[in-house]
Design an enzyme around this catalytic site. Structure first.
Site, short mmCIF file in Angstrom:
data_model
loop_
_atom_site.label_atom_id
_atom_site.label_comp_id
_atom_site.label_asym_id
_atom_site.label_seq_id
_atom_site.Cartn_x
_atom_site.Cartn_y
_atom_site.Cartn_z
N TYR A 27 101.54 -70.48 17.06
CA TYR A 27 100.16 -70.67 16.83
C TYR A 27 99.61 -71.75 17.91
O TYR A 27 98.33 -72.06 18.26
CB TYR A 27 99.39 -70.78 15.98
CG TYR A 27 98.77 -69.37 14.96
CD1 TYR A 27 97.68 -68.70 15.79
CD2 TYR A 27 99.85 -69.27 14.02
CE1 TYR A 27 97.96 -67.88 14.25
CE2 TYR A 27 100.06 -68.33 13.25
CZ TYR A 27 98.56 -66.88 13.53
OH TYR A 27 98.39 -65.94 12.84
N GLY A 29 99.32 -73.74 21.62
CA GLY A 29 99.25 -72.34 22.93
C GLY A 29 98.44 -71.87 21.95
O GLY A 29 97.65 -71.99 21.74
N GLY A 31 96.59 -68.14 22.37
CA GLY A 31 96.60 -67.53 21.52
C GLY A 31 97.41 -67.69 19.90
O GLY A 31 97.21 -68.96 19.48
N HIS A 47 94.02 -75.04 12.99
CA HIS A 47 93.37 -75.56 14.66
C HIS A 47 92.82 -74.21 14.94
O HIS A 47 91.56 -74.44 15.79
CB HIS A 47 94.10 -76.87 15.71
CG HIS A 47 92.81 -77.23 16.79
ND1 HIS A 47 93.88 -77.02 17.96
CD2 HIS A 47 92.53 -78.57 16.77
CE1 HIS A 47 92.69 -77.19 19.21
NE2 HIS A 47 92.13 -78.77 18.21
N ASP A 48 93.04 -73.21 15.68
CA ASP A 48 92.58 -72.36 15.72
C ASP A 48 91.71 -71.67 15.35
O ASP A 48 90.23 -71.00 16.14
CB ASP A 48 93.93 -70.80 15.89
CG ASP A 48 94.59 -71.09 17.28
OD1 ASP A 48 94.96 -71.84 17.74
OD2 ASP A 48 95.55 -70.78 17.68
N ASP A 89 89.86 -80.88 16.84
CA ASP A 89 90.90 -81.49 17.21
C ASP A 89 91.45 -82.62 16.94
O ASP A 89 92.71 -82.94 16.68
CB ASP A 89 90.31 -82.16 18.39
CG ASP A 89 89.55 -81.08 20.14
OD1 ASP A 89 90.66 -80.16 19.48
OD2 ASP A 89 88.95 -81.20 21.10
#
EC number: 3.1.1.4
Length: 122
Positions: A27, A29, A31, A47-48, A89
């Site tokens: 996860y 980076g 995509g 975070h995604d 973030d």
């Protein structure tokens, strides 16, 4: 913005995010799919998911307002959407710092072929 996220990670962990986190696990980076491989990869998964809930602004490009107070990041500004990006973030940077001791270099440059399991829901 991604540049601000990079800045937060560097300040929290002392690490250069592009080398340390951009190609880590399933996860971290661009995509993400499969099952998070460890605690650091789970920071990226969360975070995604956080970015996925943001509507009305672009988490990767929009610049938000934040300050540092007593070693902590404080998200500010009048735009609730940008503040939400900042919180995503900030929480990820804290997560990376908290999981530094379990960072495993075997997940750096991890092949996407190892991320074939069904993704869990956010």
């Amino acid at each position: 913005s991604l540049l601000q996220f990079r800045e937060m990670i560097t300040k929290m962990t002392g690490k250069e995010p592009i080398f340390f986190y951009a190609f880590y696990g399933c996860y971290c980076g661009l995509g993400g799919r499969g099952k998070p491989q460890d605690a650091t990869d789970r920071c990226c998964f969360v975070h995604d998911c956080c970015y996925g809930k943001v509507t009305g602004c672009d988490p990767k490009k929009d610049i938000y307002t934040y300050s540092e107070e007593n070693g902590a990041f404080v998200c500010g500004g009048d735009d609730p959407c940008k503040k939400e990006i900042c919180e995503c973030d900030k929480n990820a940077a804290i997560c990376f710092r908290n999981d530094l001791d379990t960072y495993d270099y075997k997940y750096l440059l991890y092949s996407p072929e190892n991320c074939q399991e069904e993704s869990e829901p956010c």
